[in-house]
Design an enzyme around this catalytic site. Sequence first.
Site, short mmCIF file in Angstrom:
data_model
loop_
_atom_site.label_atom_id
_atom_site.label_comp_id
_atom_site.label_asym_id
_atom_site.label_seq_id
_atom_site.Cartn_x
_atom_site.Cartn_y
_atom_site.Cartn_z
N GLU A 124 -49.85 25.19 -2.23
CA GLU A 124 -50.27 24.89 -3.61
C GLU A 124 -51.32 25.91 -4.01
O GLU A 124 -52.48 25.81 -3.65
CB GLU A 124 -50.82 23.46 -3.74
CG GLU A 124 -51.06 23.11 -5.21
CD GLU A 124 -51.56 21.69 -5.42
OE1 GLU A 124 -52.07 21.08 -4.48
OE2 GLU A 124 -51.44 21.21 -6.56
N ALA A 135 -58.44 20.45 -9.72
CA ALA A 135 -59.43 20.30 -8.65
C ALA A 135 -59.34 21.43 -7.63
O ALA A 135 -59.90 21.33 -6.55
CB ALA A 135 -59.24 18.95 -7.96
N HIS A 187 -50.23 23.95 -12.22
CA HIS A 187 -51.53 24.59 -12.47
C HIS A 187 -51.31 25.81 -13.36
O HIS A 187 -51.60 26.94 -12.99
CB HIS A 187 -52.20 24.97 -11.15
CG HIS A 187 -52.66 23.78 -10.36
ND1 HIS A 187 -53.84 23.13 -10.62
CD2 HIS A 187 -52.08 23.10 -9.35
CE1 HIS A 187 -53.99 22.10 -9.78
NE2 HIS A 187 -52.93 22.06 -8.99
N ASN A 216 -49.88 16.81 -14.99
CA ASN A 216 -51.26 17.07 -14.56
C ASN A 216 -51.42 18.55 -14.28
O ASN A 216 -50.58 19.18 -13.65
CB ASN A 216 -51.59 16.25 -13.31
CG ASN A 216 -51.66 14.75 -13.63
OD1 ASN A 216 -50.84 13.97 -13.17
ND2 ASN A 216 -52.61 14.38 -14.44
N ASP A 245 -50.63 6.56 -9.03
CA ASP A 245 -51.80 5.84 -8.52
C ASP A 245 -52.50 5.04 -9.62
O ASP A 245 -53.55 4.43 -9.38
CB ASP A 245 -52.79 6.81 -7.87
CG ASP A 245 -53.36 7.84 -8.86
OD1 ASP A 245 -52.81 7.95 -9.98
OD2 ASP A 245 -54.33 8.53 -8.50
N HIS A 247 -53.95 6.35 -12.11
CA HIS A 247 -55.00 7.20 -12.71
C HIS A 247 -54.42 8.48 -13.32
O HIS A 247 -54.91 8.97 -14.32
CB HIS A 247 -56.05 7.59 -11.67
CG HIS A 247 -56.69 6.41 -11.01
ND1 HIS A 247 -57.43 5.48 -11.71
CD2 HIS A 247 -56.70 6.01 -9.72
CE1 HIS A 247 -57.86 4.55 -10.88
NE2 HIS A 247 -57.43 4.84 -9.67
N HIS A 248 -53.39 9.05 -12.69
CA HIS A 248 -52.88 10.37 -13.11
C HIS A 248 -51.90 10.31 -14.27
O HIS A 248 -51.72 11.31 -14.97
CB HIS A 248 -52.22 11.09 -11.93
CG HIS A 248 -53.19 11.72 -10.98
ND1 HIS A 248 -53.87 11.00 -10.04
CD2 HIS A 248 -53.60 13.00 -10.84
CE1 HIS A 248 -54.65 11.82 -9.35
NE2 HIS A 248 -54.51 13.03 -9.81
N ASP A 270 -50.31 13.34 -3.18
CA ASP A 270 -51.38 14.30 -3.49
C ASP A 270 -52.69 13.80 -2.85
O ASP A 270 -53.79 14.03 -3.38
CB ASP A 270 -51.55 14.50 -5.01
CG ASP A 270 -52.30 15.79 -5.36
OD1 ASP A 270 -52.48 16.64 -4.47
OD2 ASP A 270 -52.73 15.93 -6.52
N ALA A 304 -59.64 14.54 -8.45
CA ALA A 304 -59.56 15.39 -7.26
C ALA A 304 -58.50 14.85 -6.33
O ALA A 304 -58.78 14.18 -5.34
CB ALA A 304 -60.92 15.43 -6.56
ZN LIG Z 1 -52.30 18.84 -4.71
#
Ligand SMILES: [Zn+2]
Length: 379
Positions: A124, A135, A187, A216, A245, A247-248, A270, A304
């Site tokens: 990654e 993060a 990313h 994300n 989760d 949250h994401h 993750d 994170a």
């Molecule tokens: Zn990751």
Amino acid sequence: MTRPVSLHGQVLTPDGPVAARLSFGALIESIEPTGPVSGAAQAVYLLPGFIDTHVHGGGGGDTMDGEAGTRQLARTHARHGTTTLLPTTMTAPWPQVISALRGVAAVMATGVDGGADVIGAHLEGPFISPDRLGAQAPFDCLPLPELVAEVLALGVVRAVTMAPELPGALEAARSFAAAGVRVGVGHTTASFEQTWALLEEVRQTGAEVAGTHLFNAMGGLSGRQPGPAGALLTHPAAYLELITDGHHLHPATLALTLTAAPERALLISDAIRATGLGDGASELGGQAVTVLNGKATLQGGTLAGSVLTLDLALRNLLALGYPLPLVSRLLSENSARSLGLTDRGRLEVGLRADVVVLGADLRVRQVYVGGVAILEEPL
Ligand SMILES: [Zn+2]
């Protein structure tokens, strides 16, 4: 050591749940329908082992620690039903990335006693956008041919995350694809068109493509600018990594994705080293992390990674109303297909005996990796 095992319950086969007796050694030997089950067996679910294509750490260990960290995370996640995983590197100074990959290679050479099957690494970064680090620490760099060649020479990378807009990205993607690596977009600040071009380039080689933790670290989808998320959602070959989760991803974003692409979506953890250790201070890619109420953040609040395990990812989706057969596919079959794995991902005679047994409360009671018992609690 494998010994013959025979379990009775609701078996999640590719054709749906069947009341059956599942027998296996290292491979699945038979699935015999038994007619309606009663008593304890009625509340026992037998699922194919979970496959995590994106996991940084767990139980205090991290891929970036090298061999010991990778062994630790493979053991931790196996107790939560993950039977195959790709230890995932962070964006870091190049020698640290290479050293982490060597650690994964050492683990692959011997296997992990009491842990998941480690079949390769997920690289990654560092070939990601400085403007969408999430993060990841700011050690991003361009995918120069000599760096890509150095990584591929190790023979351990099975998936890569990169930003399509970087100079040299298409050439790097072709090199990864030619080596059989699943090429993931993430990313990134790429446009829809840049993302689509990279997906097409890779698909022409026959390699698999994916979106890294969809939505994300890539921005969203809007009417005139579908962006990377729009390209990944609509490209017929793109697999979609999802972190469920709570949250994401908003439940509606999740619903959109699972409606658009139930055959291409897959659940990842993750997870970071703090996973399984409860709330408190931790670390990710050399940065301080705080875990509070199951949410991991950097100072400043950026998410994170997660402290998710895939059994919890499963329970979260069931709580949102998704049916178990679908959720099981997102955890195993789709993930296996995204990596070109044909020997696992389904409960089918002749495949590896990677088996997860859930009790009536949907908690993991037993786990078998290639027929070897990793966790054996009474049902
Ligand atoms: Zn990751």
